[in-house]
Design a protein around this motif. Structure first.
Motif, PDB file in Angstrom:
ATOM      1  N   LYS A 129       0.671  -0.959  -0.098  1.00 14.20           N
ATOM      2  CA  LYS A 129      -0.020  -0.187  -0.225  1.00 14.20           C
ATOM      3  C   LYS A 129       1.282   1.232   0.060  1.00 14.20           C
ATOM      4  O   LYS A 129       0.157   2.444  -0.364  1.00 14.20           O
ATOM      5  N   ARG A 155      -8.777   1.189   2.829  1.00 15.97           N
ATOM      6  CA  ARG A 155      -8.557  -0.623   2.720  1.00 15.97           C
ATOM      7  C   ARG A 155      -7.378  -0.545   3.701  1.00 15.97           C
ATOM      8  O   ARG A 155      -6.466  -0.639   2.995  1.00 15.97           O
ATOM      9  N   PRO A 187      -8.703   8.657   3.307  1.00 16.39           N
ATOM     10  CA  PRO A 187      -9.115   6.938   4.089  1.00 16.39           C
ATOM     11  C   PRO A 187     -10.565   6.799   4.317  1.00 16.39           C
ATOM     12  O   PRO A 187     -11.180   5.648   3.728  1.00 16.39           O
ATOM     13  N   THR A 189     -14.052   8.636   4.077  1.00 15.12           N
ATOM     14  CA  THR A 189     -14.458   9.099   2.427  1.00 15.12           C
ATOM     15  C   THR A 189     -16.063   9.794   3.982  1.00 15.12           C
ATOM     16  O   THR A 189     -16.683   8.085   3.744  1.00 15.12           O
ATOM     17  N   ASP A 306     -12.920   1.843  -1.324  1.00 11.89           N
ATOM     18  CA  ASP A 306     -12.133   0.981  -2.216  1.00 11.89           C
ATOM     19  C   ASP A 306     -12.637   1.816  -3.534  1.00 11.89           C
ATOM     20  O   ASP A 306     -12.803   1.009  -4.108  1.00 11.89           O
ATOM     21  N   ASN A 307     -12.262   3.243  -3.297  1.00  9.27           N
ATOM     22  CA  ASN A 307     -13.176   3.006  -5.513  1.00  9.27           C
ATOM     23  C   ASN A 307     -12.578   2.492  -6.573  1.00  9.27           C
ATOM     24  O   ASN A 307     -13.365   2.692  -7.375  1.00  9.27           O
ATOM     25  N   ALA A 308     -11.002   2.406  -6.188  1.00 10.44           N
ATOM     26  CA  ALA A 308     -10.786   1.662  -7.399  1.00 10.44           C
ATOM     27  C   ALA A 308     -11.500   0.010  -7.729  1.00 10.44           C
ATOM     28  O   ALA A 308     -11.230  -0.471  -8.501  1.00 10.44           O
ATOM     29  N   GLU A 309     -11.837  -0.371  -6.286  1.00  9.85           N
ATOM     30  CA  GLU A 309     -12.817  -1.227  -6.716  1.00  9.85           C
ATOM     31  C   GLU A 309     -14.625  -1.480  -6.994  1.00  9.85           C
ATOM     32  O   GLU A 309     -14.803  -2.049  -8.334  1.00  9.85           O
ATOM     33  N   LEU A 310     -14.924  -0.054  -7.558  1.00  7.52           N
ATOM     34  CA  LEU A 310     -16.580   0.288  -7.442  1.00  7.52           C
ATOM     35  C   LEU A 310     -16.439   0.323  -9.419  1.00  7.52           C
ATOM     36  O   LEU A 310     -15.278   0.821 -10.349  1.00  7.52           O
ATOM     37  N   ASP A 311     -16.840  -0.725 -10.097  1.00  6.47           N
ATOM     38  CA  ASP A 311     -16.700  -0.232 -11.661  1.00  6.47           C
ATOM     39  C   ASP A 311     -15.646  -0.974 -12.321  1.00  6.47           C
ATOM     40  O   ASP A 311     -15.694  -1.732 -13.959  1.00  6.47           O
ATOM     41  N   LYS A 312     -14.618  -1.886 -11.360  1.00  7.14           N
ATOM     42  CA  LYS A 312     -13.723  -2.296 -11.584  1.00  7.14           C
ATOM     43  C   LYS A 312     -13.594  -4.183 -12.664  1.00  7.14           C
ATOM     44  O   LYS A 312     -13.924  -4.182 -13.727  1.00  7.14           O
ATOM     45  N   ASN A 313     -14.761  -5.103 -11.712  1.00  8.13           N
ATOM     46  CA  ASN A 313     -15.155  -5.875 -12.419  1.00  8.13           C
ATOM     47  C   ASN A 313     -16.339  -6.086 -13.384  1.00  8.13           C
ATOM     48  O   ASN A 313     -16.772  -6.823 -14.190  1.00  8.13           O
ATOM     49  N   LYS A 315     -19.406  -4.076 -12.868  1.00 10.15           N
ATOM     50  CA  LYS A 315     -20.778  -2.104 -13.375  1.00 10.15           C
ATOM     51  C   LYS A 315     -21.468  -2.585 -12.354  1.00 10.15           C
ATOM     52  O   LYS A 315     -22.887  -2.651 -12.471  1.00 10.15           O
TER      53      LYS A 315
END
Lengths: 563, 205
Positions: A129, A155, A187, A189, A306-313, A315
């Motif tokens: 991280k 995260r 961290p 939000t 974790d914003n990077a997980e939203l819509d990653k795999n 939608k």
């Protein structure tokens, strides 16, 4: 008043300020000044000398997973640091808070291929991280403060501190300030009301909602919030491997495990639900199977920190960014009480089918060789389903995850994302130290057990009361299973010639038994739990045993093999 | 260069394609990253591109308007879905303060190119004045062996000059900088970002 200290002592004092009580480590050349300082702090830390740096990292992971605290490792540079890499990567995949402090050549030698110099920051950038090189004594306290802040917030994940030798011996003023904020890293939000409203509207209109529970619930200590949410709107839930134990196994709405070897009901229902509420989970491919056919009919509500997980795999129709500890109660407030009796009952037919075809023959076998499932069930029952489960990786892991039952949260310590064989023994050591009052049962295969078998030495030295069970089939079972199903039974490199495990346990002075029959098994379990001392049980199981149900890798999640 | 873009975008040879209109969903994106000024930042960013097998087309790094904050401008060809994920993963890094992406229509952008030709070739060149006016060339150095000049503009403009020169004489050296870009929108992302950070900081204090 001057508070000058040697760098190594500043590290010790800084760790105390972060309430560190346990350190897993292994000494070596470029961390020696720090170990020398540690010698003066042996009464303040429970220091655990593992037998390999990989063991130190997995032990720290086990400790962190059961306690919620940050696991701390202290290793040397070069090979010590590279040995730690597997554990660091594992912690990154499974969001485990770790601070790994590694010695490093003195700042003046950096870049010169000095003895035991390795560019640890470069090596670990993609699997940490945060990583930081401490090059001066004045740098230590702020770096440690930032490391602990980052590792165990947002995260969670591993942080590496690359600790140059000169910084360990130089003097500096010790002045500790806890870190609560670092620019560029937010961290926690605040939950957006618009996101809650959009999610609530979808859930309120759902006829067939299904919740997918991930480890985010456990990491956020949001078990009670999860229960309140599910119960208010009567939503059945499936759990990821790491999300297991967030909800008690026998909860009315707990429909079991998701994914490749999960329960039939929640997998089938994933492709029937009209609304899927993903809570602190990341739609790993072992959960989803083929994404092109995954839950296409459903509206997806995704809650994650974790914003990077939203819509990653997958939608999401509605996204709620933030800690589920904060978002779940707000969502619960906005959703209407509901009953989904018919929908929940519709799981029943699949539960019955799985029970008849898979579960009963596995866990209540009465003849033939021992089954892994029955060993797991009997041990779980012997602990009143109250123990911490630690697993290695492979068939042992899946059988344990499927048939061990949970009444308390933080009861599963397993390598989910990275799938690290050899995780079991050291992680169990850490788990027992992190939760000393709980029974810790560790299941491993004969393969994975031998990958970190040296940690029996740690168990011996510290008399760590872990209950170890080898589900022995003399094969690398999970790979063998794939070979049987997908590689024309060509058992390439999977039969194992094993040592006499009992003799090994004897050498370490660890009580042990080997069982091949049901009678022997019952007696050995009784003996194993008679005290709180370490124990090794070798259960010789069916060699050609298979783990079912199974969704072959990359296939639609409803294409389930039942054997 | 436009042709090169196309070949990279869909993997097919295609002479006429305009990158902006390419219909396979891939196009040139500009990623802007504001970061702490620390060693190893470029590595932290580039590994995220590497993991997804994205080629960095151009890169430019400098101090931003704010002391202590560095600004990276990176261009890459991909689809919007991928660039969104990449930017989120960059943004997630602790030492990254803010990251976002734009396509060309959101941006005013510029590159600078430099050219070196032999003095004798340059003297012998026909239509020098026309060429200088057409491309708005700025001459930086003339000596007995070589002439060095520069042109700023978009890639197709700097490339256009290179192509035209190459037909007429031998270009001894040619170099083009990474892109620098400024968003056209009224929203000043950097100030928003800093206001947001300040608000959060107060929450913790």
């Amino acid at each position: 008043m001057s508070n000058q200290m040697k760098g190594a002592y500043i590290l010790m004092e800084s760790l105390l300020k972060e309430n560190v009580d346990t350190i897993f480590g292994y000494p070596g050349g470029s961390i020696m000044p720090t170990f020398d300082a540690l010698y003066d702090y042996m009464d303040k830390f429970n220091y655990v000398l593992t037998r390999h740096e990989q063991g130190a990292t997995h032990a720290a992971q086990g400790y962190a997973r059961v306690s919620g605290k940050t696991g701390v490792c202290l290793v040397t540079s070069g090979p010590g640091a590279t040995n730690a890499i597997t554990g660091i990567a594992d912690a990154m995949m499974d969001s485990t808070p770790l601070v790994v402090i590694a010695g490093q050549a003195g700042a003046a030698f950096l870049g010169t291929d000095a003895f035991q110099e390795v560019d640890l920051i470069g090596c670990t950038l993609p699997i940490t991280k945060w990583s930081y090189q401490i090059r001066s004594a004045a740098d230590i306290a702020p770096a440690v403060a930032k490391a602990f802040h980052i590792a165990n917030s947002g995260r969670k994940g591993p942080v590496v501190l690359d600790f140059a030798k000169n910084a360990q011996v130089e003097m500096a003023e010790f002045n500790y300030e806890k870190c609560h904020f670092t620019r560029g890293y937010i961290p926690f939000t605040a939950i957006k009301p618009t996101q809650i409203d959009a999610a609530a509207e979808i859930i309120n209109n759902a006829k067939k909602p299904l919740a997918l529970v991930g480890q985010g619930v456990i990491l956020g200590n949001a078990e009670a919030e999860l229960k309140a949410f599910l119960e208010k709107a009567d939503i059945p839930a499936g759990s990821t491997l790491l999300g297991l134990s967030a909800l008690p196994s026998d909860h009315r709405l707990n429909k079991g495990m998701l994914g490749m070897h999960g329960n039939v009901g929640p997998n089938i229902k994933t492709n029937e639900a009209d609304v899927i509420i993903a809570i602190g989970m990341r739609f790993d491919d072992r959960v989803t199977g083929d994404l092109k056919t995954y839950a296409k009919q459903a509206k997806i509500v995704h809650l994650d920190i974790d914003n990077a997980e939203l819509d990653k795999n997958v939608k999401a129709t509605a996204k709620v960014l933030g800690d589920v500890k904060a978002s779940l109660p707000e969502l619960t407030l906005k959703i209407k009480e509901a009953k989904h009796t018919q929908w929940i009952e519709s799981f029943h037919e699949y539960e019955v089918k799985e029970d008849e075809k898979v579960i009963r023959p596995e866990v209540y076998a009465t003849e033939g060789p021992l089954k892994m499932g029955e060993v797991v069930r009997k041990i779980s029952e012997a602990t009143n389903n109250d123990a911490v489960l630690v697993t290695d990786v492979g068939q042992n892991q899946i059988m344990a995850a499927r048939y061990f039952k949970f009444t308390k949260s933080r009861s599963v310590v397993t390598s989910g994302g990275l799938g690290t064989m050899g995780f079991g023994i050291p992680a169990a050591i850490g788990a027992k130290i992190g939760a000393p009052k709980r029974t810790v049962c560790m299941f491993a295969g004969d393969g994975g057990f031998q990958m970190t078998i040296q940690e029996l030495g740690t168990i011996m030295e510290k008399q760590i009361g872990v209950k170890m069970i080898i589900l022995n089939n003399n094969y690398l079972g999970m790979v063998r299973q794939w070979q049987e199903l997908f590689f024309k039974k060509r058992y390439s490199s999977t039969p194992m010639m094993n040592p006499h495990f009992n003799t090994i346990a004897d050498a370490y002075g660890i009580k042990n038994a080997e069982v091949s029959t049901r009678e022997e098994l019952d007696a050995a379990i009784k003996e194993m739990f008679a005290d709180d001392k370490p124990y090794l049980l070798i259960a010789n199981c069916e060699e050609m045993g298979m783990v079912y149900p199974m969704v072959p890798a990359g296939e639609t999640i409803t294409n389930i093999l039942l054997g | 260069m436009a042709d090169n873009f196309k070949a990279k975008q869909c993997g097919k040879e295609c002479q006429k394609c305009n990158p902006a209109e390419c219909n396979d969903g891939k196009k040139l994106f500009t990623v802007t990253v504001f970061s702490e000024n620390q060693v190893g930042l470029l590595n932290q960013i580039s590994i995220i591109f590497t993991r997804r097998r994205l080629n960095i087309e151009s890169l430019s790094v400098s101090q931003s308007a704010l002391p202590g904050i560095h600004k990276f401008t990176i261009t890459t060809i991909t689809d919007e879905d991928t660039i969104e994920k990449v930017v989120k993963q960059i943004d997630k890094r602790i030492d990254i303060i803010k990251s976002f992406y734009n396509d060309d229509s959101d941006l005013v952008y510029q590159e600078i190119a430099m050219y070196k030709v032999a003095t004798q070739d340059f003297i012998n060149l026909e239509g020098t004045e026309e060429l200088i006016r057409k491309y708005n060339i700025r001459i930086l150095e003339i000596n007995e062996t070589c002439v060095i000049f520069e042109k700023t503009g978009h890639t197709d403009e700097t490339q256009g000059l290179f192509n035209e020169l190459s037909q007429k004489l031998q270009v001894l050296q040619f170099i083009r900088s990474g892109r620098v870009a400024i968003t056209k929108s009224k929203i000043e992302r950097l100030s928003d970002m800093l206001a947001n950070i300040e608000a959060h900081k107060m929450m913790y204090e």
